[in-house]
Write an enzyme that holds these catalytic residues in place. Structure first.
Site, mmCIF file in Angstrom:
data_model
loop_
_atom_site.group_PDB
_atom_site.id
_atom_site.type_symbol
_atom_site.label_atom_id
_atom_site.label_comp_id
_atom_site.label_asym_id
_atom_site.label_seq_id
_atom_site.Cartn_x
_atom_site.Cartn_y
_atom_site.Cartn_z
ATOM 1 N N HIS A 132 -5.982 -16.845 -8.310
ATOM 2 C CA HIS A 132 -5.722 -16.468 -7.083
ATOM 3 C C HIS A 132 -7.337 -17.632 -6.161
ATOM 4 O O HIS A 132 -8.427 -17.315 -6.761
ATOM 5 C CB HIS A 132 -5.997 -15.305 -6.920
ATOM 6 C CG HIS A 132 -5.456 -14.124 -6.758
ATOM 7 N ND1 HIS A 132 -5.051 -13.000 -6.748
ATOM 8 C CD2 HIS A 132 -3.749 -14.338 -6.002
ATOM 9 C CE1 HIS A 132 -3.909 -12.714 -7.096
ATOM 10 N NE2 HIS A 132 -3.042 -13.608 -6.733
ATOM 11 N N TYR B 85 -0.675 -2.210 -4.702
ATOM 12 C CA TYR B 85 -2.265 -1.843 -5.181
ATOM 13 C C TYR B 85 -1.599 -0.562 -5.768
ATOM 14 O O TYR B 85 -3.332 -0.269 -5.936
ATOM 15 C CB TYR B 85 -2.797 -1.986 -3.841
ATOM 16 C CG TYR B 85 -3.498 -3.051 -3.808
ATOM 17 C CD1 TYR B 85 -3.904 -4.148 -4.475
ATOM 18 C CD2 TYR B 85 -3.102 -3.948 -2.554
ATOM 19 C CE1 TYR B 85 -3.855 -5.545 -3.991
ATOM 20 C CE2 TYR B 85 -2.969 -5.058 -2.409
ATOM 21 C CZ TYR B 85 -3.735 -5.614 -2.635
ATOM 22 O OH TYR B 85 -3.910 -7.754 -2.501
ATOM 23 N N HIS C 201 2.895 -10.396 -5.498
ATOM 24 C CA HIS C 201 2.232 -9.324 -5.820
ATOM 25 C C HIS C 201 2.526 -7.842 -5.574
ATOM 26 O O HIS C 201 2.956 -7.324 -4.776
ATOM 27 C CB HIS C 201 0.768 -9.732 -5.051
ATOM 28 C CG HIS C 201 -0.302 -9.106 -4.990
ATOM 29 N ND1 HIS C 201 -1.009 -7.332 -5.716
ATOM 30 C CD2 HIS C 201 -1.816 -9.930 -6.007
ATOM 31 C CE1 HIS C 201 -2.257 -7.893 -6.289
ATOM 32 N NE2 HIS C 201 -2.740 -8.267 -6.381
ATOM 33 N N ASP D 5 -14.765 -6.503 -4.273
ATOM 34 C CA ASP D 5 -13.531 -7.074 -4.664
ATOM 35 C C ASP D 5 -14.082 -7.216 -2.602
ATOM 36 O O ASP D 5 -12.271 -6.993 -2.264
ATOM 37 C CB ASP D 5 -12.620 -6.089 -5.162
ATOM 38 C CG ASP D 5 -11.194 -6.819 -4.765
ATOM 39 O OD1 ASP D 5 -10.933 -8.470 -4.371
ATOM 40 O OD2 ASP D 5 -9.820 -6.813 -5.371
ATOM 41 N N ARG E 87 0.866 -1.117 -0.150
ATOM 42 C CA ARG E 87 0.111 -0.041 -0.269
ATOM 43 C C ARG E 87 1.134 1.090 -0.191
ATOM 44 O O ARG E 87 0.499 2.433 0.113
ATOM 45 C CB ARG E 87 -0.992 0.314 1.072
ATOM 46 C CG ARG E 87 -1.989 -1.220 0.713
ATOM 47 C CD ARG E 87 -3.308 -0.932 2.135
ATOM 48 N NE ARG E 87 -4.074 -2.190 1.947
ATOM 49 C CZ ARG E 87 -4.175 -2.919 1.004
ATOM 50 N NH1 ARG E 87 -5.177 -2.547 0.540
ATOM 51 N NH2 ARG E 87 -5.114 -3.842 1.185
ATOM 52 N N GLU F 119 -3.426 -9.502 -13.684
ATOM 53 C CA GLU F 119 -4.873 -9.990 -12.775
ATOM 54 C C GLU F 119 -6.255 -9.681 -12.868
ATOM 55 O O GLU F 119 -6.392 -8.313 -13.386
ATOM 56 C CB GLU F 119 -4.921 -10.297 -11.530
ATOM 57 C CG GLU F 119 -5.826 -10.784 -10.621
ATOM 58 C CD GLU F 119 -6.040 -10.564 -9.356
ATOM 59 O OE1 GLU F 119 -4.687 -9.383 -9.095
ATOM 60 O OE2 GLU F 119 -6.483 -10.653 -8.322
ATOM 61 N N GLU G 82 -5.776 -16.140 -0.935
ATOM 62 C CA GLU G 82 -5.541 -14.358 -0.538
ATOM 63 C C GLU G 82 -7.248 -14.461 0.980
ATOM 64 O O GLU G 82 -7.687 -12.738 0.121
ATOM 65 C CB GLU G 82 -6.361 -13.606 -1.577
ATOM 66 C CG GLU G 82 -4.701 -13.617 -2.525
ATOM 67 C CD GLU G 82 -4.936 -12.593 -3.740
ATOM 68 O OE1 GLU G 82 -6.179 -13.040 -3.998
ATOM 69 O OE2 GLU G 82 -4.003 -11.980 -4.060
ATOM 70 N N ASP H 175 -8.089 -14.726 -10.655
ATOM 71 C CA ASP H 175 -9.299 -14.876 -9.118
ATOM 72 C C ASP H 175 -10.543 -15.308 -9.366
ATOM 73 O O ASP H 175 -11.541 -14.953 -10.187
ATOM 74 C CB ASP H 175 -8.471 -13.601 -8.892
ATOM 75 C CG ASP H 175 -9.199 -13.089 -7.343
ATOM 76 O OD1 ASP H 175 -10.438 -13.474 -7.334
ATOM 77 O OD2 ASP H 175 -8.206 -12.493 -6.043
ATOM 78 N N HIS I 261 -12.514 -12.510 -8.040
ATOM 79 C CA HIS I 261 -13.258 -11.813 -9.265
ATOM 80 C C HIS I 261 -13.738 -11.670 -10.413
ATOM 81 O O HIS I 261 -14.763 -11.207 -11.009
ATOM 82 C CB HIS I 261 -11.276 -11.417 -9.570
ATOM 83 C CG HIS I 261 -10.999 -10.331 -8.643
ATOM 84 N ND1 HIS I 261 -9.247 -10.197 -8.483
ATOM 85 C CD2 HIS I 261 -11.288 -10.326 -7.339
ATOM 86 C CE1 HIS I 261 -9.507 -9.509 -7.773
ATOM 87 N NE2 HIS I 261 -9.775 -10.106 -6.457
ATOM 88 N N HIS J 152 -2.649 -5.870 -11.121
ATOM 89 C CA HIS J 152 -4.395 -5.520 -11.391
ATOM 90 C C HIS J 152 -3.994 -4.341 -12.924
ATOM 91 O O HIS J 152 -2.915 -3.825 -12.852
ATOM 92 C CB HIS J 152 -5.195 -4.897 -10.718
ATOM 93 C CG HIS J 152 -4.966 -5.083 -9.561
ATOM 94 N ND1 HIS J 152 -5.447 -5.040 -8.653
ATOM 95 C CD2 HIS J 152 -4.828 -6.693 -9.159
ATOM 96 C CE1 HIS J 152 -6.068 -5.560 -6.864
ATOM 97 N NE2 HIS J 152 -5.196 -7.123 -7.877
ATOM 98 N N HIS K 101 -12.495 -10.776 -0.391
ATOM 99 C CA HIS K 101 -12.475 -12.306 -0.505
ATOM 100 C C HIS K 101 -13.132 -12.410 0.620
ATOM 101 O O HIS K 101 -13.468 -12.013 1.906
ATOM 102 C CB HIS K 101 -11.141 -12.466 -0.256
ATOM 103 C CG HIS K 101 -10.522 -11.279 -1.756
ATOM 104 N ND1 HIS K 101 -8.989 -12.110 -1.524
ATOM 105 C CD2 HIS K 101 -11.358 -10.992 -2.424
ATOM 106 C CE1 HIS K 101 -8.403 -11.403 -2.230
ATOM 107 N NE2 HIS K 101 -9.715 -10.730 -3.486
HETATM 108 ZN ZN LIG Z 1 -9.915 -9.665 -4.940
HETATM 109 ZN ZN LIG Z 2 -4.957 -9.306 -7.055
#
Ligand SMILES: [Zn+2]
Ligand SMILES: [Zn+2]
Length: 278
Positions: free
Chosen positions: A215, A72, A69, A228, A40, A144, A260, A178, A181, A109, A230
């Site tokens: 994922h 973000y 990964h 989004d 982040r 992704e 995840e 994913d 997703h 992403h 999870h």
């Molecule tokens: Zn996600």
């Molecule tokens: Zn991701």
């Protein structure tokens, strides 16, 4: 060669990147995903020689395939020159970190943009530029698929295909799928038939050979919710059964497939997935 996907998990790197492998072993993960820096933030401390040596030694000892990964914050679709420059630099840095550590796959992403075609062109251009800066990087960048939240790109298979095509489908690119997703963006994986239809569509538009990782997440919201969030395997709207065709799909044998979900939930979630393997 494994019969199916390598069911694993995202693991914390608290205390050092190399610690992810011991955590994976403790959790029974057959593959791992890590962040090689704060996911982040923009800034990262450079890797030290000790970081790299310890990580490579643990990777060789544990023999658990890994992927990384990316942060973000990276938005390869941004129109803003400042954010774009920061995103390109950050992705290049992520790539160099993977190269140094010997992590072969880097998930990113695609990005966000209010105008889809323009955004996709910007993403492809950005990826091409990062590759031009690091033409010999052995790390494969994986796009992704996204949940389709807001103006995020990559929730349609056509988006992924457009980016791949713009770059000529080079060997240094691929896709990470994913499950949460997919479901959030409207692909109903809850039945074997839905799973096959989704993959048939993906095969037609993108190509199954592009898939290099998965994922494995259940989804908090309903089909097509575009949110989004999870959920633990079996506790979301997808349900545990939805994962049965994928964990047994020989077409993806040997590919890393990571959970995840919340830190601390890995043992239970991995057990739920393994129970589905025939
Ligand atoms: Zn996600
Ligand atoms: Zn991701």
């Amino acid at each position: 060669m494994a019969k199916g996907i390598l069911i694993g998990a995202h693991e914390s790197v608290a205390g050092g990147l190399f610690k992810a492998f011991a955590r994976a072993e403790e959790h029974g993960a057959a593959s791992i995903q890590i962040f090689t820096k704060n996911a982040r933030g923009w800034k990262s401390k450079p890797l030290t020689e000790e970081d790299v040596e310890a990580f490579r030694a643990e990777a060789a000892r544990a023999r658990i395939p890994s992927l990384s990964h990316a942060s973000y914050l990276i938005n390869l679709g941004s129109e803003d020159a400042g954010i774009r420059a920061k995103s390109l630099d950050a992705l290049e840095d992520e790539l160099l970190r993977c190269d140094a550590l010997g992590v072969p796959l880097l998930v990113v992403h695609p990005g966000t943009h209010g105008v889809r075609d323009r955004g996709l062109a910007l993403v492809a251009e950005a990826l091409g530029e990062v590759r031009r800066r690091q033409p010999r990087s052995p790390t494969r960048i994986l796009l992704e698929n996204t949940a389709g939240q807001g103006s995020s790109l990559g929730c349609r298979f056509e988006d992924l295909a457009a980016i791949l095509d713009a770059l000529g489908r080079p060997g240094w690119l691929g896709v990470c799928l994913d499950t949460c997703h997919l479901f959030a963006s409207g692909f109903d994986l809850r039945t074997p038939r839905g799973y096959e239809e989704t993959l048939d569509r993906f095969a037609t538009l993108v190509g199954l050979e592009q898939v290099r990782a998965f994922h494995l997440n259940d989804c908090k919201g309903p089909l097509g919710c575009r949110v989004d969030r999870h959920e633990d395997i079996g506790k979301g709207q997808l349900g545990a059964k939805a994962f049965e065709p994928l964990v047994n799909d020989g077409r993806f044998a040997g590919l890393p497939a990571v959970l995840e979900t919340e830190e601390g939930s890995q043992i239970e979630n991995l057990a739920a997935l393994r129970a589905l393997v025939h």
